[in-house]
Motif scaffolding. Structure first.
Motif, mmCIF file in Angstrom:
data_model
loop_
_atom_site.group_PDB
_atom_site.id
_atom_site.type_symbol
_atom_site.label_atom_id
_atom_site.label_comp_id
_atom_site.label_asym_id
_atom_site.label_seq_id
_atom_site.Cartn_x
_atom_site.Cartn_y
_atom_site.Cartn_z
ATOM 1 N N GLN A 23 0.871 -1.186 -0.169
ATOM 2 C CA GLN A 23 -0.157 0.195 0.116
ATOM 3 C C GLN A 23 0.912 1.290 -0.032
ATOM 4 O O GLN A 23 0.491 2.192 -0.775
ATOM 5 C CB GLN A 23 -1.157 -0.074 1.249
ATOM 6 C CG GLN A 23 -1.898 1.040 1.137
ATOM 7 C CD GLN A 23 -2.706 1.189 2.293
ATOM 8 O OE1 GLN A 23 -2.232 0.829 3.737
ATOM 9 N NE2 GLN A 23 -4.065 1.461 2.248
ATOM 10 N N SER A 24 2.052 1.155 0.683
ATOM 11 C CA SER A 24 2.886 2.448 0.685
ATOM 12 C C SER A 24 3.540 2.648 -0.590
ATOM 13 O O SER A 24 3.575 3.626 -0.835
ATOM 14 C CB SER A 24 3.818 2.124 1.932
ATOM 15 O OG SER A 24 3.300 2.195 3.117
ATOM 16 N N ILE A 25 3.716 1.648 -1.278
ATOM 17 C CA ILE A 25 4.579 1.816 -2.668
ATOM 18 C C ILE A 25 3.147 2.279 -3.572
ATOM 19 O O ILE A 25 3.696 3.329 -4.419
ATOM 20 C CB ILE A 25 5.106 0.493 -3.332
ATOM 21 C CG1 ILE A 25 6.231 -0.082 -2.193
ATOM 22 C CG2 ILE A 25 5.564 0.529 -4.557
ATOM 23 C CD1 ILE A 25 6.595 -1.445 -2.680
ATOM 24 N N LYS A 26 2.194 2.114 -3.485
ATOM 25 C CA LYS A 26 1.118 2.222 -4.323
ATOM 26 C C LYS A 26 0.733 3.808 -3.997
ATOM 27 O O LYS A 26 0.486 4.763 -5.113
ATOM 28 C CB LYS A 26 -0.230 1.347 -4.089
ATOM 29 C CG LYS A 26 -1.234 1.665 -5.120
ATOM 30 C CD LYS A 26 -2.539 0.872 -4.909
ATOM 31 C CE LYS A 26 -2.222 -0.613 -4.831
ATOM 32 N NZ LYS A 26 -3.257 -1.277 -4.902
ATOM 33 N N ILE A 27 0.596 4.291 -2.787
ATOM 34 C CA ILE A 27 0.150 5.665 -2.354
ATOM 35 C C ILE A 27 1.419 6.496 -2.765
ATOM 36 O O ILE A 27 1.099 7.540 -3.363
ATOM 37 C CB ILE A 27 0.073 5.769 -0.914
ATOM 38 C CG1 ILE A 27 -0.968 4.849 -0.536
ATOM 39 C CG2 ILE A 27 0.034 7.155 -0.688
ATOM 40 C CD1 ILE A 27 -2.388 5.430 -1.036
ATOM 41 N N LEU A 28 2.739 5.855 -2.556
ATOM 42 C CA LEU A 28 3.687 7.053 -3.189
ATOM 43 C C LEU A 28 4.078 7.120 -4.762
ATOM 44 O O LEU A 28 4.228 8.223 -5.097
ATOM 45 C CB LEU A 28 4.903 6.170 -2.855
ATOM 46 C CG LEU A 28 6.511 6.830 -3.067
ATOM 47 C CD1 LEU A 28 6.594 8.172 -2.551
ATOM 48 C CD2 LEU A 28 7.701 6.176 -2.965
ATOM 49 N N GLN A 29 3.602 6.353 -5.654
ATOM 50 C CA GLN A 29 3.337 6.415 -6.982
ATOM 51 C C GLN A 29 2.110 7.128 -7.305
ATOM 52 O O GLN A 29 2.216 7.578 -8.467
ATOM 53 C CB GLN A 29 3.679 5.234 -7.666
ATOM 54 C CG GLN A 29 2.579 4.378 -7.508
ATOM 55 C CD GLN A 29 2.470 2.952 -8.391
ATOM 56 O OE1 GLN A 29 3.743 2.625 -8.753
ATOM 57 N NE2 GLN A 29 1.700 2.044 -8.211
ATOM 58 N N TYR A 30 0.991 7.463 -6.590
ATOM 59 C CA TYR A 30 0.076 7.936 -6.732
ATOM 60 C C TYR A 30 0.114 9.691 -6.888
ATOM 61 O O TYR A 30 1.213 10.205 -6.227
ATOM 62 C CB TYR A 30 -1.056 7.744 -5.890
ATOM 63 C CG TYR A 30 -1.908 6.573 -6.058
ATOM 64 C CD1 TYR A 30 -1.671 5.758 -6.930
ATOM 65 C CD2 TYR A 30 -2.785 6.321 -4.876
ATOM 66 C CE1 TYR A 30 -2.576 4.710 -7.122
ATOM 67 C CE2 TYR A 30 -3.489 4.943 -5.211
ATOM 68 C CZ TYR A 30 -3.440 4.270 -6.411
ATOM 69 O OH TYR A 30 -4.106 3.112 -6.400
ATOM 70 N N SER A 31 -0.358 10.221 -7.784
ATOM 71 C CA SER A 31 -0.315 11.465 -7.820
ATOM 72 C C SER A 31 -1.259 12.352 -6.640
ATOM 73 O O SER A 31 -1.869 11.375 -6.008
ATOM 74 C CB SER A 31 -0.773 12.357 -9.196
ATOM 75 O OG SER A 31 -2.427 11.898 -9.154
ATOM 76 N N ALA A 32 -1.158 13.639 -6.454
ATOM 77 C CA ALA A 32 -1.850 14.320 -5.315
ATOM 78 C C ALA A 32 -3.374 13.995 -5.516
ATOM 79 O O ALA A 32 -4.427 13.794 -4.524
ATOM 80 C CB ALA A 32 -1.596 15.466 -5.029
ATOM 81 N N LEU A 33 -3.896 14.254 -6.830
ATOM 82 C CA LEU A 33 -5.199 13.924 -7.026
ATOM 83 C C LEU A 33 -5.759 12.296 -6.757
ATOM 84 O O LEU A 33 -6.946 12.268 -6.296
ATOM 85 C CB LEU A 33 -5.400 14.538 -8.654
ATOM 86 C CG LEU A 33 -6.900 14.691 -8.905
ATOM 87 C CD1 LEU A 33 -7.531 15.662 -8.059
ATOM 88 C CD2 LEU A 33 -7.032 15.149 -10.309
ATOM 89 N N GLU A 34 -4.898 11.617 -7.189
ATOM 90 C CA GLU A 34 -5.031 10.147 -6.804
ATOM 91 C C GLU A 34 -5.208 9.765 -5.366
ATOM 92 O O GLU A 34 -6.095 8.953 -4.940
ATOM 93 C CB GLU A 34 -4.422 9.302 -7.589
ATOM 94 C CG GLU A 34 -4.376 9.498 -9.378
ATOM 95 C CD GLU A 34 -3.194 8.461 -10.120
ATOM 96 O OE1 GLU A 34 -3.284 8.254 -10.910
ATOM 97 O OE2 GLU A 34 -2.038 8.632 -9.474
#
Length: 496
Positions: A23-34
């Protein structure tokens, strides 16, 4: 050899990612809007997660202070009321307004302002009219026959947002014959309907290529000098315009420089993308993750954008309730919700820490850029940041892709500050972005009648202490969408 069952023991190492790390890896690669969208969707399904409201906390503290003050005042003896002095107002009291202003007819003024300030709901609601809506509206009022009325929607649906047909007429004819088995449409009928559609607004719509679109637009131009020559030039020698072969055009049509200038001016006034007039353009929303500001004492300061994400917390009331629940199924569900909420909060917090570290290093490395501009950009690669922060290059890549920083020079994506270095003799490497900025500045300042060649650009850069090969300059110039010196000379000659 006989096959016998047996047991074997193998020793090996495996790397498994825990759900929290995934989850941390997924959240890190998300943009601010995502990330904002993820938070909103989680808030709808997880009752343990809530948004921390600082104003509500301040309001509760104020209520507690008021209650404490009222409790203290209730213990004290009330002061005696002087009735004679109560109805008197001191003449020494300073007023910043007149009494007639205070007791003005509020009803009258409010009614007048309410009528003046009233805005109808239609002012706030507006529907965007697309190109296809506009074409269908014109098709609905055109007197088609029954067969043409069936063919027209196929052509209109095939027109893209720029106003051109996406498919060829044989492909459209095949599609109509497959769907309309009883119609038996001919290519002549299809071309006839296309001719009508090409008369619709905006002018030039329904063309199969740019050449046809320009001819359609010139077909409605009247009482304009050289319109016949311009139409003939596009129809017969459109490739000469593409290659800017002005010498051959002047010789073929017996034109002087001024007449050629007028023809080119007329052609350039046409719209190469007629459908863009009705195309709905959606502005991309960029939410900066970081902010950069300058302090006189501390210099450049990088901080997280507090407005980008809401502050999340775990609902303490549900946590207390979870300890009181006796049902094992309900207790398990609450624990799962609690684990999800804490995991999301931790992932967002970890994302912010990583972005802050990367942002601080980039600002420290590219400090001259924020003070002087693109020409002072320093070479920077992912490996350099990863080694300094003791992180993996893939982590730095995730932390810079679709992550933005708001600076006094504008808002930039973090990966914008990364560029390869060009080796220099006896001096520090130069950034590719800085070299491109120097090339663009030199071309912008050149004499329009004598454009700078790539060799001349190389010499001027060497005078600035930048050693670049001529082929590298040509590559950077093409990356900047800047034509060659000979092409710029032709363009400058007929600029207006």
């Amino acid at each position: 050899m006989a096959l016998m069952p047996g047991l074997q023991i193998n020793i090996g190492q495996q790397l498994k990612l825990t759900p929290q790390l995934q989850q941390s890896i997924k959240i890190l690669q998300y943009s601010a809007l995502e990330v904002q969208q993820t938070i909103e969707s989680t808030l709808e399904t997880n009752f343990m997660l809530e948004v921390y409201d600082e104003n509500e906390e301040l309001a509760s503290e104020e209520r507690n202070d008021i209650e404490a003050d009222s409790a203290v005042d209730s213990d004290a003896e009330p002061a005696p009321l002087d009735i004679e002095q109560a109805n008197k107002i001191s003449d020494e009291l300073e007023l910043d307004c007149q009494w007639d202003e205070v007791f003005a007819d509020h009803t009258a003024s409010s009614s007048q302002s309410s009528v003046a300030d009233y805005v109808s709901a239609e002012t706030y609601t507006a529907s965007e009219k697309s190109l296809h809506d506009h074409l269908y509206w014109q098709s609905d009022i055109y007197p088609w026959n029954e067969r043409q009325q069936i063919i027209a929607p196929y052509l209109i649906d095939d027109i893209n947002d720029e106003g051109y047909l996406s498919s060829s007429l044989p492909q459209l004819l095949e599609a109509i014959q497959e769907n309309e088995l009883d119609l038996h449409v001919t290519s002549e009928e299809l071309s006839e309907v296309l001719g009508v559609v090409q008369q619709f607004e905006p002018t030039g719509v329904g063309a199969r290529d740019l050449q046809e679109s320009l001819l359609l637009q010139l077909g409605v131009v009247k009482s304009t000098p050289f319109v016949v020559t311009a139409r003939q030039l596009i129809k017969e020698h459109f490739d000469w315009l593409t290659y800017q072969d002005h010498k051959r055009i002047k010789k073929m049509y017996a034109l002087n420089d001024e007449e050629l200038h007028q023809i080119l001016k007329l052609i350039q006034s046409l719209n190469p993308r007629p459908g863009r007039t009705f195309s709905a353009t959606q502005t991309e929303v960029v939410v900066p993750d970081l902010r950069l500001r300058r302090n006189r004492q501390d210099g450049w300061i990088v901080e997280l954008n507090a407005d980008a994400f809401p502050r999340l917390t775990v609902n303490s009331a549900y946590v207390d309730l979870a300890s009181q629940v006796q049902d094992s199924n309900e207790s398990k569900k609450i624990k799962e919700q609690l684990t999800e909420a804490k995991g999301l909060i931790k992932s967002i917090h970890s994302r912010g820490e990583t972005l802050l570290k990367v942002g601080k290093f980039i600002v420290e490395k590219q400090q001259r850029f924020f003070e002087e501009g693109e020409q002072a950009m320093q070479p920077l690669v992912l490996r350099e940041v990863a080694e300094h922060l003791d992180l993996h290059e893939s982590t730095i890549s995730r932390a810079t892709n679709q992550k933005y920083i708001q600076t006094p020079r504008g808002t930039f994506e973090l990966k914008y500050f990364f560029s390869s270095g060009v080796s220099q003799y006896g001096s520090a490497d130069q950034s590719a972005i800085a070299i491109k900025a120097h090339i663009k500045a030199l071309i912008d300042e050149e004499d329009p009648k004598k454009p700078l060649s790539d060799s001349k650009l190389m010499q001027l850069l060497e005078e600035k202490g930048i050693s670049v090969a001529r082929r590298t300059i040509a590559k950077y110039r093409e990356a900047l969408n800047l034509p060659s010196s000979s092409e710029r000379k032709k363009l400058n000659k007929f600029k207006f």
